[in-house]
Design an enzyme around this catalytic site. Structure first.
Site, PDB file in Angstrom:
ATOM      1  N   TYR A 197       4.472  -2.325 -12.243  1.00 27.08           N
ATOM      2  CA  TYR A 197       3.177  -2.344 -12.925  1.00 27.08           C
ATOM      3  C   TYR A 197       3.261  -1.701 -14.307  1.00 27.08           C
ATOM      4  O   TYR A 197       2.351  -0.985 -14.733  1.00 27.08           O
ATOM      5  CB  TYR A 197       2.102  -1.669 -12.061  1.00 27.08           C
ATOM      6  CG  TYR A 197       1.883  -2.399 -10.767  1.00 27.08           C
ATOM      7  CD1 TYR A 197       1.222  -3.615 -10.743  1.00 27.08           C
ATOM      8  CD2 TYR A 197       2.374  -1.884  -9.562  1.00 27.08           C
ATOM      9  CE1 TYR A 197       1.051  -4.304  -9.550  1.00 27.08           C
ATOM     10  CE2 TYR A 197       2.203  -2.575  -8.368  1.00 27.08           C
ATOM     11  CZ  TYR A 197       1.540  -3.775  -8.378  1.00 27.08           C
ATOM     12  OH  TYR A 197       1.366  -4.475  -7.207  1.00 27.08           O
ATOM     13  N   GLY A 240       0.782  -1.235   0.000  1.00 22.15           N
ATOM     14  CA  GLY A 240       0.000   0.000   0.000  1.00 22.15           C
ATOM     15  C   GLY A 240       0.806   1.272   0.000  1.00 22.15           C
ATOM     16  O   GLY A 240       0.250   2.357  -0.190  1.00 22.15           O
ATOM     17  N   CYS A 255      -4.588   0.195 -32.188  1.00 21.28           N
ATOM     18  CA  CYS A 255      -5.788   0.630 -32.894  1.00 21.28           C
ATOM     19  C   CYS A 255      -6.930   0.883 -31.917  1.00 21.28           C
ATOM     20  O   CYS A 255      -8.005   0.268 -32.004  1.00 21.28           O
ATOM     21  CB  CYS A 255      -6.179  -0.416 -33.931  1.00 21.28           C
ATOM     22  SG  CYS A 255      -4.917  -0.685 -35.186  1.00 21.28           S
ATOM     23  N   GLU A 309       4.448  -6.152   2.701  1.00 23.14           N
ATOM     24  CA  GLU A 309       4.548  -6.743   1.355  1.00 23.14           C
ATOM     25  C   GLU A 309       4.534  -5.613   0.330  1.00 23.14           C
ATOM     26  O   GLU A 309       3.522  -5.327  -0.292  1.00 23.14           O
ATOM     27  CB  GLU A 309       3.362  -7.674   1.088  1.00 23.14           C
ATOM     28  CG  GLU A 309       3.191  -8.795   2.077  1.00 23.14           C
ATOM     29  CD  GLU A 309       1.848  -9.496   1.921  1.00 23.14           C
ATOM     30  OE1 GLU A 309       0.975  -8.968   1.185  1.00 23.14           O
ATOM     31  OE2 GLU A 309       1.652 -10.545   2.528  1.00 23.14           O
ATOM     32  N   CYS A 310       5.643  -4.948   0.159  1.00 25.04           N
ATOM     33  CA  CYS A 310       5.708  -3.793  -0.739  1.00 25.04           C
ATOM     34  C   CYS A 310       6.144  -4.228  -2.135  1.00 25.04           C
ATOM     35  O   CYS A 310       7.016  -5.079  -2.287  1.00 25.04           O
ATOM     36  CB  CYS A 310       6.679  -2.761  -0.196  1.00 25.04           C
ATOM     37  SG  CYS A 310       6.133  -1.990   1.351  1.00 25.04           S
ATOM     38  N   GLY A 311       5.567  -3.630  -3.142  1.00 30.55           N
ATOM     39  CA  GLY A 311       5.959  -3.888  -4.523  1.00 30.55           C
ATOM     40  C   GLY A 311       6.352  -2.609  -5.223  1.00 30.55           C
ATOM     41  O   GLY A 311       7.522  -2.341  -5.476  1.00 30.55           O
ATOM     42  N   ARG A 312       5.351  -1.797  -5.534  1.00 30.23           N
ATOM     43  CA  ARG A 312       5.551  -0.560  -6.278  1.00 30.23           C
ATOM     44  C   ARG A 312       6.639   0.325  -5.677  1.00 30.23           C
ATOM     45  O   ARG A 312       7.511   0.831  -6.386  1.00 30.23           O
ATOM     46  CB  ARG A 312       4.221   0.209  -6.315  1.00 30.23           C
ATOM     47  CG  ARG A 312       4.240   1.474  -7.141  1.00 30.23           C
ATOM     48  CD  ARG A 312       2.968   2.298  -6.900  1.00 30.23           C
ATOM     49  NE  ARG A 312       1.782   1.466  -6.894  1.00 30.23           N
ATOM     50  CZ  ARG A 312       1.095   1.141  -7.982  1.00 30.23           C
ATOM     51  NH1 ARG A 312       1.497   1.572  -9.148  1.00 30.23           N
ATOM     52  NH2 ARG A 312       0.024   0.378  -7.884  1.00 30.23           N
TER      53      ARG A 312
END
Length: 407
Positions: free
Chosen positions: A386, A241, A357, A279-282
């Site tokens: 991401y 988060g 397109c 639990e960090c990602g970004r």
């Protein structure tokens, strides 16, 4: 997928420009590449891990970027990886047979739960009674006791963030109002050991002090439930988060305020026998990744200027998924080897569009630039999370971007 390793570089603004200019002199095809600064990634993540209070652990949520080189870089630094599928479990185990894994997410299949047991996942975050039933049945056939955390969708109120998974109706976790019923059923699951609670209520939160207060709320309610239901509280999982400010790159989440206030919080709020998990990602990988893409065309349509770039949302889906204009800088390329005129705009607003397109293939909208020419390269910052991982790579079957790792 093209993969390139470039040794001996430290990725700073000047180094990126140099790298792109070198690419322009050595390849004829328009530039389209993800560039990752592994040195910056290592420094950032090591600093985050080492600055955390002793009673807490930092796991990397690989959904943000599960690139093998990124995982190998992070494995020695973080306390483990958080995954959301059997496929991600397999990716992690290809990197390390021993590193701790946390497994979360709704709708886990029997094959995924079976795989989690076989691959030695440390903790499974259970999202429903049905999932408890499935997991207990699988564990009974193996004659083992499976450690789990119960993921709870809290009533709130919760802070505002870009995405909310809790405090409102979502597909995530056990409704807090149903927790008493779940706890009454725990005795029916002799092969399940509840070791604590999991909370991942929001995503991309930018206020450090408010995030500490959110963690305090998690700790207090988890301890209350531990006492109420007689469950030893080994873990409180605060999820991820922690966010990235794409609108104002100079105004990011204040990590050091966060860890300082968190240290004070843990001394007063959490028993020494309980470990706080993140639990960090970004926040861990975003700043060390870039998406570089060359301008193919510039034109005006219904009084709006457009730059068409080599690539688009099939490579870098984050801007369209969050409906924002992603920050970028212009890398000017002086070489123009053609006899015909070079399209350009000067002191104008321009929208950056990809090759797909669909009118939704937009990376940035109405950005005012002093100048932009066909053949210049746009360097999108904070693209290490991401970006490629969530994009629909093969829509229209355009070539994939290069992946360049600067060590």
């Amino acid at each position: 997928m093209s993969v390139t390793n470039v040794a001996g570089h430290k990725l700073e603004a000047a180094s990126v420009r140099t790298t792109i200019q070198e690419m322009k002199t050595t390849q004829h095809a328009p530039i389209c590449a993800y560039i990752y600064d592994l040195q910056a990634l290592t420094s950032h993540v090591r600093q985050c891990v080492q600055s955390l209070p002793e009673q807490s652990k930092l796991f990397y949520a690989i959904k943000a970027n599960s690139d093998e080189t990124i995982l190998r870089t992070l494995a020695p630094l973080v306390h483990g990886f958080e995954v959301a599928s059997l496929g991600e479990i397999i990716k992690v185990r290809a990197i390390s047979k021993e590193i701790p894994i946390l497994f979360g997410g709704p709708g886990k299949t029997e094959a995924e739960l079976q795989g989690a047991l076989e691959y030695g996942v440390q903790l499974i975050h259970v999202e429903s009674i049905h999932e408890l039933n499935k997991l207990n049945d699988l564990a009974s056939h193996k004659g083992i006791l499976v450690p789990v955390l119960l993921r709870v969708n809290l009533k709130g109120p919760l802070p505002q963030a870009t995405l909310s998974m809790g405090g409102r109706p979502t597909q995530f976790g056990i409704d807090e109002s149903l927790l008493p019923q779940v706890m009454e059923r725990i005795r029916d699951f002799p092969h399940i050991e509840v070791q604590g609670f999991h909370f991942h209520s929001l995503s991309n939160h930018l206020d450090a002090s408010q995030h500490v207060k959110l963690v305090q709320y998690y700790c207090r309610i988890a301890q209350q439930w531990s006492e109420q239901y007689g469950i030893p509280l080994r873990y409180v999982n605060a999820g991820g988060g922690i966010g990235v400010n794409y609108a104002h790159l100079e105004d990011q989440f204040d990590w050091f305020t966060f860890v300082r206030e968190l240290g004070v919080l843990l001394e007063s709020e959490l028993e020494s026998s309980t470990t706080l998990l993140f639990e960090c990602g970004r926040y861990l990988t975003s700043s060390s990744g870039y998406y570089a893409t060359e301008v193919l065309d510039i034109k005006s349509n219904h009084a709006t200027n457009y730059a068409i770039v080599r690539g688009g949302t099939h490579h870098f889906r984050l801007p369209v998924s969050w409906q924002h204009s992603h920050p970028f800088e212009v890398i000017e390329v002086e070489v123009w080897p053609y006899s015909y005129e070079r399209p350009q705009v000067i002191d104008s607003a321009i929208t950056i569009a990809g090759q797909l397109c669909t009118p939704k293939d937009i990376l940035a909208k109405d950005v005012v630039l002093p100048s932009l020419r066909v053949g210049d390269v746009l360097l999108f910052q904070y693209a290490g999370a991401y970006g490629w991982a969530i994009s629909h790579h093969d829509f229209l079957s355009h070539p994939h971007p290069q992946h360049i790792y600067l060590n």
